[in-house]
Motif scaffolding. Structure first.
Motif, mmCIF file in Angstrom:
data_model
loop_
_atom_site.group_PDB
_atom_site.id
_atom_site.type_symbol
_atom_site.label_atom_id
_atom_site.label_comp_id
_atom_site.label_asym_id
_atom_site.label_seq_id
_atom_site.Cartn_x
_atom_site.Cartn_y
_atom_site.Cartn_z
ATOM 1 N N GLY A 75 11.338 -2.106 -13.528
ATOM 2 C CA GLY A 75 10.794 -1.374 -12.390
ATOM 3 C C GLY A 75 9.536 -2.038 -11.851
ATOM 4 O O GLY A 75 9.347 -2.154 -10.634
ATOM 5 N N LEU A 76 8.686 -2.489 -12.739
ATOM 6 C CA LEU A 76 7.463 -3.170 -12.313
ATOM 7 C C LEU A 76 7.783 -4.502 -11.646
ATOM 8 O O LEU A 76 7.147 -4.877 -10.648
ATOM 9 C CB LEU A 76 6.530 -3.381 -13.503
ATOM 10 N N GLU A 77 8.753 -5.230 -12.178
ATOM 11 C CA GLU A 77 9.155 -6.504 -11.570
ATOM 12 C C GLU A 77 9.696 -6.295 -10.163
ATOM 13 O O GLU A 77 9.372 -7.051 -9.245
ATOM 14 C CB GLU A 77 10.215 -7.206 -12.431
ATOM 15 N N THR A 78 10.492 -5.253 -9.982
ATOM 16 C CA THR A 78 11.039 -4.942 -8.660
ATOM 17 C C THR A 78 9.912 -4.617 -7.688
ATOM 18 O O THR A 78 9.876 -5.137 -6.563
ATOM 19 C CB THR A 78 12.029 -3.767 -8.745
ATOM 20 N N GLU A 79 8.982 -3.791 -8.113
ATOM 21 C CA GLU A 79 7.846 -3.444 -7.252
ATOM 22 C C GLU A 79 7.008 -4.680 -6.943
ATOM 23 O O GLU A 79 6.572 -4.885 -5.805
ATOM 24 C CB GLU A 79 6.986 -2.369 -7.914
ATOM 25 N N LYS A 80 6.790 -5.524 -7.947
ATOM 26 C CA LYS A 80 6.004 -6.752 -7.746
ATOM 27 C C LYS A 80 6.663 -7.656 -6.714
ATOM 28 O O LYS A 80 5.997 -8.207 -5.838
ATOM 29 C CB LYS A 80 5.847 -7.493 -9.082
ATOM 30 N N GLU A 81 7.983 -7.809 -6.793
ATOM 31 C CA GLU A 81 8.706 -8.648 -5.835
ATOM 32 C C GLU A 81 8.617 -8.077 -4.423
ATOM 33 O O GLU A 81 8.451 -8.829 -3.459
ATOM 34 C CB GLU A 81 10.167 -8.792 -6.269
ATOM 35 N N GLU A 82 8.721 -6.757 -4.288
ATOM 36 C CA GLU A 82 8.610 -6.129 -2.973
ATOM 37 C C GLU A 82 7.214 -6.319 -2.387
ATOM 38 O O GLU A 82 7.054 -6.633 -1.204
ATOM 39 C CB GLU A 82 8.957 -4.639 -3.066
ATOM 40 N N LEU A 83 6.187 -6.140 -3.218
ATOM 41 C CA LEU A 83 4.818 -6.345 -2.751
ATOM 42 C C LEU A 83 4.587 -7.803 -2.366
ATOM 43 O O LEU A 83 3.959 -8.086 -1.341
ATOM 44 C CB LEU A 83 3.819 -5.928 -3.840
#
Length: 128
Positions: A31-39
């Motif tokens: 979940g954090l990786e997905t958010e990091k990629e979106e940011l």
């Protein structure tokens, strides 16, 4: 389960509890990786538009990387099926090696080369 923050605490837990903890950590990381990629995508777009991004600790820049590729169909048209099969199953370095060895025409190989760019978001620490 006992406090999962200490390695000693993990010795007295069941395999099911270990699996539950592992799954929870994996799901959190994903979940954090997905958010990091979106940011990162939003920040990259802003930087490409000429905006600046920085905090008290970091300054964001874009690092451009270039990769040379030979499109398979063009390579096949120029050098034939046998050469395309030989290098396609290996990689670009093999095509370059064949050109250096004189098995392929280096000038023609350069003519069909395509440069692919990727951009990576880089954080530069402002304190050193």
């Amino acid at each position: 389960m006992t406090d999962p923050q200490t390695p000693d605490a993990l010795e007295d837990v069941t395999l099911t509890e270990l699996l539950e903890r592992y799954a929870m950590l994996r799901d959190t990381i994903l979940g954090l990786e997905t958010e990091k990629e979106e940011l990162a995508a939003r920040i990259k777009a802003a930087l490409q538009a000429g905006e600046r991004a920085e905090t008290d600790l970091y300054r964001a820049t874009l690092k451009v990387s270039r990769r040379l590729d030979y499109p398979l169909e063009r390579f096949r048209e120029v050098f034939g099926d046998a050469a395309a099969l030989e290098v396609a199953t290996i990689d670009r370095r093999r095509a370059d090696a064949l050109a250096r060895a004189g098995d392929l025409d280096g000038a023609r190989l350069r003519d069909i080369a395509e440069v692919k760019e990727t951009q990576a978001l880089v954080l530069h620490p402002k304190t050193r």
